[in-house]
Design a protein around this motif. Structure first.
Motif, PDB file in Angstrom:
ATOM      1  N   LYS A 226       0.862  -1.178   0.000  1.00 31.32           N
ATOM      2  CA  LYS A 226       0.000   0.000   0.000  1.00 31.32           C
ATOM      3  C   LYS A 226       0.897   1.227   0.000  1.00 31.32           C
ATOM      4  CE  LYS A 226      -3.576   2.518   2.584  1.00 31.32           C
ATOM      5  NZ  LYS A 226      -4.393   2.571   3.818  1.00 31.32           N
TER       6      LYS A 226
ATOM      7  N   LYS B  10       8.267  -8.477   8.344  1.00 29.69           N
ATOM      8  CA  LYS B  10       7.946  -9.022   7.020  1.00 29.69           C
ATOM      9  C   LYS B  10       8.925  -8.564   5.944  1.00 29.69           C
ATOM     10  CE  LYS B  10       3.010  -9.634   7.898  1.00 29.69           C
ATOM     11  NZ  LYS B  10       1.619  -9.366   7.407  1.00 29.69           N
TER      12      LYS B  10
ATOM     13  N   ALA C 107       5.869  -4.189  11.310  1.00 29.24           N
ATOM     14  CA  ALA C 107       5.976  -4.411   9.870  1.00 29.24           C
ATOM     15  C   ALA C 107       7.372  -4.874   9.472  1.00 29.24           C
ATOM     16  CB  ALA C 107       5.611  -3.128   9.117  1.00 29.24           C
TER      17      ALA C 107
ATOM     18  N   ARG D 215       4.012  -1.329   3.776  1.00 30.88           N
ATOM     19  CA  ARG D 215       3.503   0.022   3.550  1.00 30.88           C
ATOM     20  C   ARG D 215       4.643   0.903   3.040  1.00 30.88           C
ATOM     21  NH1 ARG D 215      -1.481   1.008   6.406  1.00 30.88           N
ATOM     22  NH2 ARG D 215      -2.048  -0.819   7.670  1.00 30.88           N
TER      23      ARG D 215
ATOM     24  N   ASP E 230      -3.122  -4.056  -1.341  1.00 36.68           N
ATOM     25  CA  ASP E 230      -4.100  -4.338  -0.292  1.00 36.68           C
ATOM     26  C   ASP E 230      -4.193  -3.082   0.574  1.00 36.68           C
ATOM     27  OD1 ASP E 230      -5.609  -5.124   1.888  1.00 36.68           O
ATOM     28  OD2 ASP E 230      -4.594  -7.043   2.160  1.00 36.68           O
TER      29      ASP E 230
ATOM     30  N   ASP F  45       1.058  -6.185   3.545  1.00 38.52           N
ATOM     31  CA  ASP F  45       2.282  -6.702   4.166  1.00 38.52           C
ATOM     32  C   ASP F  45       3.324  -5.600   4.297  1.00 38.52           C
ATOM     33  OD1 ASP F  45       1.390  -9.430   4.296  1.00 38.52           O
ATOM     34  OD2 ASP F  45       1.787  -9.610   2.149  1.00 38.52           O
TER      35      ASP F  45
ATOM     36  N   GLN G   2      -6.220  -2.509   3.035  1.00 38.06           N
ATOM     37  CA  GLN G   2      -6.678  -2.755   4.397  1.00 38.06           C
ATOM     38  C   GLN G   2      -5.581  -3.335   5.291  1.00 38.06           C
ATOM     39  OE1 GLN G   2      -9.724  -1.694   5.401  1.00 38.06           O
ATOM     40  NE2 GLN G   2      -9.863  -0.873   3.311  1.00 38.06           N
ATOM     41  N   ARG G   3      -4.988  -4.440   4.869  1.00 36.62           N
ATOM     42  CA  ARG G   3      -3.949  -5.102   5.672  1.00 36.62           C
ATOM     43  C   ARG G   3      -2.755  -5.459   4.795  1.00 36.62           C
ATOM     44  NH1 ARG G   3      -8.765  -6.976   7.874  1.00 36.62           N
ATOM     45  NH2 ARG G   3      -8.980  -6.687  10.130  1.00 36.62           N
TER      46      ARG G   3
ATOM     47  N   GLY H 106       4.177  -0.577  10.898  1.00 43.64           N
ATOM     48  CA  GLY H 106       2.864  -1.168  10.623  1.00 43.64           C
ATOM     49  C   GLY H 106       1.806  -0.342  11.307  1.00 43.64           C
ATOM     50  N   GLN H 107       1.124  -0.907  12.281  1.00 43.85           N
ATOM     51  CA  GLN H 107       0.180  -0.112  13.054  1.00 43.85           C
ATOM     52  C   GLN H 107       0.924   0.994  13.791  1.00 43.85           C
ATOM     53  OE1 GLN H 107      -2.022  -2.892  15.596  1.00 43.85           O
ATOM     54  NE2 GLN H 107      -3.784  -2.575  14.290  1.00 43.85           N
TER      55      GLN H 107
END
Length: 432
Positions: free
Chosen positions: A116, A252, A249, A162, A155, A160, A157-158, A180-181
């Motif tokens: 994303k 990953k 994040a 950003r 994706d 892998d 929404q979620r 990530g979040q």
């Protein structure tokens, strides 16, 4: 190094929090293994965050990933940890495409992972940020197709991975979001009230007021709500890393080394200790106290925190030694500790008022009655304490009828606030 130019980190934070974040980053990075005095990075507070970079060609990737993991694990003030891979001047969207296509993304993640592109901008001349994001996405996809024969999917929404594009008036930068979040999501707050503080803001308040648990000074929030301020304080007093209960994040990304991450978490766990200072919280709503107790248990500080029910206008000091009060009192329609003054307001202004809480103010009420009674209560019972209050109400000292000794600019989301300090003195005694 999997980038055409030296890497750097950018840690965004709330406005005005940059100096405290810079100090925090300096402390965290000083603990990074394998760094000698000659290899220290330049840590610079900038608008909206803190930049970490090395002069010249910079450090190797292992040092960067170690720093990324440590900052995500230990930072209480940063919103995210962004790993900047490329930056350059730009004038239109084609420049963004060229910038993104030159980055060796295949060395950071695989085409099997979803992506994303997120965009932030300050004075950018581009008309559409969505189109800017689309051009970056196209460049990443085209690069993967040319290098690997397939492209990653999007994706929203979620994802892998950003990708973060930041645009100012003349320059663009591309970064990987390693968090990530957002970092305020510590992983322990499942129970919350109607107007909770973000954990990062609570940590900023603690940094700004200078509370140091190593000195054993008590900390008390008489309007604790679901416990954000006091739980942050208790974790600091116990040496608990704020990111120890969540995923990130960077786990990953292809350079990620699980064994190194596990060692860092074990080191952080080994540094936890019994609380070095007492922390107290109270709230007039017993439902909120229950929330705070459950949150404290999940945060691992139930043993380090004393929570009680009680009206802020009636609660006596929680310990004999004067300490620091730190609170986010009520304003506007925000749920707060209005206590008896709030109930009096309801009775005076709306006989048919549907009381969602005994602690709520309505639009147009400035809370003067509550604050006058609160100051009187403090003068009678909290002499020697230092009180810090976060509020957007610049007239708060007048309502308290106290003279502030310091005011610190701070933002609660988009709300411009001040963190006021009041040194509480007892009532003057009259002798006959």
């Amino acid at each position: 190094m999997p980038a055409a130019q030296p890497l750097s980190l950018f840690l965004p934070c709330a406005a005005q929090a940059e100096p405290w974040l810079a100090d925090e980053v300096q402390r965290i990075w000083a603990a990074t293994l394998g760094l000698g005095a000659a290899a220290q990075p330049v840590i610079e507070a900038q608008r909206g965050g803190v930049r970490v970079q090395w002069p010249g060609q910079g450090a190797d990737l292992g040092v960067w990933m170690d720093g990324v993991m440590r900052l995500n694990l230990h930072s209480r003030l940063a919103q995210r940890v962004l790993l900047t891979l490329a930056s350059a001047p730009y004038r239109h969207e084609d420049d963004l495409y060229a910038l993104a296509q030159a980055v060796p993304w295949e060395q950071w993640f695989s085409p099997a992972q979803t992506i994303k592109v997120e965009v932030t901008a300050h004075k950018s001349p581009l008309k559409s940020l969505n189109f800017a994001a689309l051009r970056v996405k196209d460049a990443v996809a085209d690069r993967f197709r040319a290098q690997c024969g397939q492209r990653p999917s999007v994706d929203t929404q979620r994802p892998d991975v950003r990708l973060h594009l930041h645009l100012d008036a003349t320059h663009a930068s591309l970064a990987l979001d390693t968090s990530g979040q957002a970092l305020f999501k510590r992983g322990w707050r499942e129970d919350k009230g109607d107007a909770p503080l973000k954990e990062t803001l609570a940590a900023t308040m603690l940094a700004a007021c200078g509370w140091n648990p190593a000195e054993g000074v008590p900390l008390y929030d008489p309007c604790c709500g679901s416990g954000t301020i006091v739980i942050e304080a208790a974790q600091i007093a116990c040496g608990i890393a704020p990111g120890g209960q969540r995923r990130f994040a960077f786990e990953k990304l292809q350079p990620f080394q699980p064994a190194a991450w596990q060692r860092l978490k074990e080191q952080a766990k080994a540094q936890e200790h019994s609380p070095s200072a007492p922390v107290f919280g109270s709230d007039i709503a017993h439902r909120m106290v229950d929330f705070a107790q459950r949150n404290a248990a999940r945060a691992g500080v139930a043993h380090a925190l004393q929570l009680r029910g009680g009206d802020a206008l009636q609660r006596m000091p929680p310990c004999p030694r004067p300490g620091v009060m730190l609170l986010n009192p009520p304003y506007g329609t925000r749920i707060g500790a209005a206590g008896q003054a709030g109930r009096n307001w309801q009775q005076r202004h709306s006989a048919g008022f549907s009381a969602r809480s005994a602690r709520e103010f309505a639009d147009g009420d400035d809370g003067a009655a509550f604050f006058q009674q609160l100051a009187a209560h403090w003068k009678s019972h909290y002499a020697g304490w230092v009180a810090w209050l976060l509020t957007p109400d610049m007239k708060l000292p007048g309502k308290l009828r106290l003279k502030e000794t310091r005011r610190v600019p701070m933002h609660n989301g988009p709300i411009d606030c001040r963190l006021f300090r009041f040194d509480v003195q007892g009532r003057a005694e009259t002798t006959l």
